[in-house]
Design an enzyme around this catalytic site. Sequence first.
Site, PDB file in Angstrom:
ATOM      1  N   GLU A 292       0.826  -1.210   0.000  1.00 16.59           N
ATOM      2  CA  GLU A 292       0.000   0.000   0.000  1.00 16.59           C
ATOM      3  C   GLU A 292       0.863   1.265   0.000  1.00 16.59           C
ATOM      4  O   GLU A 292       0.461   2.299  -0.503  1.00 16.59           O
ATOM      5  CB  GLU A 292      -0.932  -0.013   1.228  1.00 16.59           C
ATOM      6  N   HIS A 321       8.251 -26.779   0.533  1.00 21.86           N
ATOM      7  CA  HIS A 321       7.501 -27.839  -0.149  1.00 21.86           C
ATOM      8  C   HIS A 321       6.377 -27.242  -0.987  1.00 21.86           C
ATOM      9  O   HIS A 321       5.413 -27.923  -1.312  1.00 21.86           O
ATOM     10  CB  HIS A 321       6.951 -28.831   0.883  1.00 21.86           C
ATOM     11  N   LYS A 430     -13.349   1.741  -2.751  1.00 21.91           N
ATOM     12  CA  LYS A 430     -14.165   2.129  -1.598  1.00 21.91           C
ATOM     13  C   LYS A 430     -15.409   2.878  -2.066  1.00 21.91           C
ATOM     14  O   LYS A 430     -16.520   2.615  -1.612  1.00 21.91           O
ATOM     15  CB  LYS A 430     -13.360   3.054  -0.680  1.00 21.91           C
TER      16      LYS A 430
HETATM   17  O1  PA5 Z   1      -2.987   1.594   5.954  1.00 18.62           O
HETATM   18  C1  PA5 Z   1      -4.063   2.122   5.739  1.00 18.62           C
HETATM   19  O2  PA5 Z   1      -4.209   3.350   5.747  1.00 18.62           O
HETATM   20  C2  PA5 Z   1      -5.290   1.282   5.487  1.00 18.62           C
HETATM   21  O3  PA5 Z   1      -4.982  -0.054   5.318  1.00 18.62           O
HETATM   22  C3  PA5 Z   1      -6.275   1.413   6.642  1.00 18.62           C
HETATM   23  O4  PA5 Z   1      -5.656   0.967   7.819  1.00 18.62           O
HETATM   24  C4  PA5 Z   1      -7.559   0.637   6.392  1.00 18.62           C
HETATM   25  O5  PA5 Z   1      -8.144   1.031   5.179  1.00 18.62           O
HETATM   26  C5  PA5 Z   1      -8.545   0.859   7.531  1.00 18.62           C
HETATM   27  O6  PA5 Z   1      -8.796   2.218   7.671  1.00 18.62           O
HETATM   28  P1  PA5 Z   1      -9.449   2.816   8.973  1.00 18.62           P
HETATM   29  O7  PA5 Z   1      -8.502   2.591  10.115  1.00 18.62           O
HETATM   30  O8  PA5 Z   1      -9.669   4.252   8.692  1.00 18.62           O
HETATM   31  O9  PA5 Z   1     -10.735   2.072   9.197  1.00 18.62           O
END
Ligand code: PA5
Length: 463
Positions: A292, A321, A430
């Site tokens: 990410e 394996h 989203k």
């Molecule tokens: O790293 C990130 O920003 C995302 O993976 C968020 O943690 C994830 O989308 C969850 O978001 P939130 O904590 O706002 O619910």
Amino acid sequence: MERNVKIDYSNCLKAFIGEDGISIEDIKALQPKISEASESINQQKARGKLGFMELPYKDDLAKKIKTAAKKLSSKYENFVVIGIGGSALGNIALQQALRHPFWNLLDKKERKGYLRLFVPDNVDPDLISGLIDVLDVKKTLFNVISKSGTTAECMANYFILKSILQKKLGKKYNEHIIVTTDAVKGYLRETVIKENLLSFEVPANVGGRFSVLSPVGLISAAFTGIDIEKLLNGARIMDKACSSDDVFKNPAALYATVQYLYYWLKRPMSVMMPYSNALYGIADWYRQLWAESLGKEVNRRKEKINVGPTPIKALGATDQHSQMQLYMEGPQDKVITILSVGKFNSTVKIPLIDGHYLGKHTLNELLKSEEEASRLALTKAGRPNLTVSLPEISPETIGQLLYLLELATAYIGELFDINAFDQPGVELGKQLTYALMGREGFEQQLSEIEAQKKKYKENKYII
Ligand code: PA5
């Protein structure tokens, strides 16, 4: 205490793996870029933009969380984290690394009064209804974690579990909920105020995937008896060890540099392979951190390019394996990081049966030999591999490892010239989910979905 989590990058060098290796000169050549990266990181830190670098120093907060855990644990049996992505993966990683592998099967005495942990980080109906089947909510404390306070998956699971709590406990339901969210913004913060819920803050300058050492990861860790002060101490040790802008004196910069060099040498696959089940959750956490943060579209000289190593998790010896054949003879597109543990918490002897050669050994020796054999085989086959070694698995070494990987992410982000701290690519998915679920303000996306669906109806390519 000194830093004792070390990176051995010998097997990335030409001297050890031949033609496909990099050289010390290649690393040195990136020193000017590393110096720039260090400066940029320090500037961003000084401007308060890199909150994750402040977390190791928040000892008071750790004490506050520890006190809450001590006070409340006696009332409950179970602790459930409701969150997803960065609001769940760090919790799982800490639990797997630092608790008994079958923690939830131990009784409360064996757990020294601490709670069982469940992290149902999906909206799979079978998963959630299965959890409801086995949970006695009267004995359960729920930690709803969402930085934004709006994420659909987290909110849906929260609503389901909250309504069960309300049915079973009436007005007292709110004693069973801890919220971890932004200090001022979002639906969850409003709920905290309206319903008088116990709450902790996700600092505004800490992104989800960098939040494991904030209340996001620390609360569930404390309720399961992990020494979170030692964890932060480990992170502090690594922070100090990474303060130089000299790539050879800064493990985070060095790790980032090796991965970066190999990325441009047509090795975009970054495998993390712990030889320890306890560290497998960290490989999963790292997968999100790396993917990410680094999978980005960037403008380079007015041209759009796409960058980002693909993080892959594997487990030694299990995946010898399954994956190893690919790593040994498949495309030359990978760099493999082995996570190695010096001393395991247990020693298990293999009994001598029928004079079998294994009977002279322990499982510890077998797993170590398999790790050693993989390292040698990969090296012999000219496959670049690094070893990140932990002398043992403890809160201090895990704190060091997590922080090392977070800072390395910041460094490689600088090298790629990208913003490692946003995730614009996740947004579209989203928004389309919101549209499909009928959220107001997403009508435009809904009509796009309808048009797309029509196209599929007219042209069916389904067998
Ligand atoms: O790293 C990130 O920003 C995302 O993976 C968020 O943690 C994830 O989308 C969850 O978001 P939130 O904590 O706002 O619910």
